[in-house]
Design an enzyme around this catalytic site. Sequence first.
Site, PDB file in Angstrom:
ATOM      1  CD1 TRP A   1      42.776  38.670  60.882  1.00 38.09           C
ATOM      2  CD2 TRP A   1      42.320  37.879  62.907  1.00 38.09           C
ATOM      3  NE1 TRP A   1      42.240  37.427  60.711  1.00 38.09           N
ATOM      4  CE2 TRP A   1      41.943  36.900  61.953  1.00 38.09           C
ATOM      5  CE3 TRP A   1      42.125  37.607  64.258  1.00 38.09           C
ATOM      6  CZ2 TRP A   1      41.397  35.683  62.305  1.00 38.09           C
ATOM      7  CZ3 TRP A   1      41.580  36.391  64.607  1.00 38.09           C
ATOM      8  CH2 TRP A   1      41.210  35.442  63.643  1.00 38.09           C
TER       9      TRP A   1
ATOM     10  CG  ASN B   1      36.145  39.769  63.539  1.00 37.95           C
ATOM     11  OD1 ASN B   1      36.014  38.630  63.957  1.00 37.95           O
ATOM     12  ND2 ASN B   1      36.688  40.046  62.373  1.00 37.95           N
TER      13      ASN B   1
ATOM     14  CG  PHE C   1      37.444  47.410  66.003  1.00 33.89           C
ATOM     15  CD1 PHE C   1      36.277  47.033  65.356  1.00 33.89           C
ATOM     16  CD2 PHE C   1      37.437  48.568  66.760  1.00 33.89           C
ATOM     17  CE1 PHE C   1      35.128  47.797  65.452  1.00 33.89           C
ATOM     18  CE2 PHE C   1      36.304  49.339  66.866  1.00 33.89           C
ATOM     19  CZ  PHE C   1      35.141  48.954  66.212  1.00 33.89           C
ATOM     20  CB  CYS C   2      39.691  41.006  65.624  1.00 33.49           C
ATOM     21  SG  CYS C   2      40.761  39.865  66.425  1.00 33.49           S
ATOM     22  CG  LEU C   3      40.598  45.795  60.736  1.00 36.24           C
ATOM     23  CD1 LEU C   3      39.442  44.952  60.197  1.00 36.24           C
ATOM     24  CD2 LEU C   3      40.179  47.254  60.847  1.00 36.24           C
TER      25      LEU C   3
END
Length: 397
Positions: free
Chosen positions: A244, A229, A236-238
Amino acid sequence: MISHKSLRTVFYKFLSFYTLAIQVARGADKFRVVIDISDDDDDDDDDDDLVIIGEKPPRKIINKRKTILCNDDDVIIDVDDDSNDDDDDDVVIIGEKVVNQSSNHAANFKDEILNKFSSFKQFDIVSGDPPSDHAFLSTKYLLNEHQKNWAKRIQKEWNILNNSMPDSMFVRVYESRMELMRAVIIGAEGTPYHNGLFFLDICLPYDFPNRPPQVLLHNPCASSKLNRNIGRFGQFCLSLLTTWNGTKNERWRPRSTILQVLVSIQGLVLTTDPCLNIVPYDGYRGFRRRSESLKDMTRTYNQNVFLDSLRTMIHVIRRPLKNFENFVVGHFLNRAHDILSECKAYLEGVEVCSLVKSEGWKYDRQTHKSCPEHFTDALRCLMKELANEFARIGAMD
């Protein structure tokens, strides 16, 4: 016929060029040992008579005369012996750590660092310019009349961080660049990130808080091994950062805060089983009937994450970031033995993430399994590197 004395002079000159080359290649500028190998009847070219050893001194240094002090970080070792010509008397054994000639001074140095560490503020405003290696240093916004409340909102964020951060987070903001921040999160117990330091560079856009902050993991070791992630460049994949997909309540809203971002990164990214965050849970429905397959996969993934976390530790110790130098050294002075104890347990087959210090390092002996050879080999090498770095900062005393 070349004399023994001339050969030795040539050897020392060769050693000086070799060690200088190592120093340039590694960028080492601390803990240097400068050795004067000049002969009383030698030429007047003093530069050729100095041997400079880089960041980590070797175990043996053969010195014909004495060492000289170059600056505050250098080490003085007097091996001068005018009473005889026995070369054995001119051999100095240096351990894995050299801070100064006096063990008392080394102890005082350690106490001083720990005192600074204990008084290190969780939140602080830094006067002057932000560090030159900040990921968003070149990003500058020109404010206009539509952003008149921008500075006021940022000060509100500062107050929230100053009063509400958990003990595992530290933040520095910059007086001259209010839109920039740098934070560090300590890896939590029971995760493969335990005791690691993960630095984040943060930038608040000109239309903040209508748009979420930009956040990058600063550590150069960031990779898919550390967490999938986290992108290769530290992004960051959030859902909270809108990088995200997520429900409406999970996405950034004007009332969201920087503290929420930091807590989400620690709780959703630097988590116990980062393997499960790779894709939505639906992707693992096939494993529900094969729970052992999923368990094996998460075990292997956690092992790789733990190795990458150790690599990050080594890098952070060698190159502590500006405004966090005392914090980094103090953190690892306090936790070095715990980190190595964990490593040793994992070498013996204890499952990664199963050790919890607050429970007296208890673990279920039935979880012992033979670890793959590539994991144990890599772990042994990293333990050796870590032990050397811990020794260099005085943590092994």
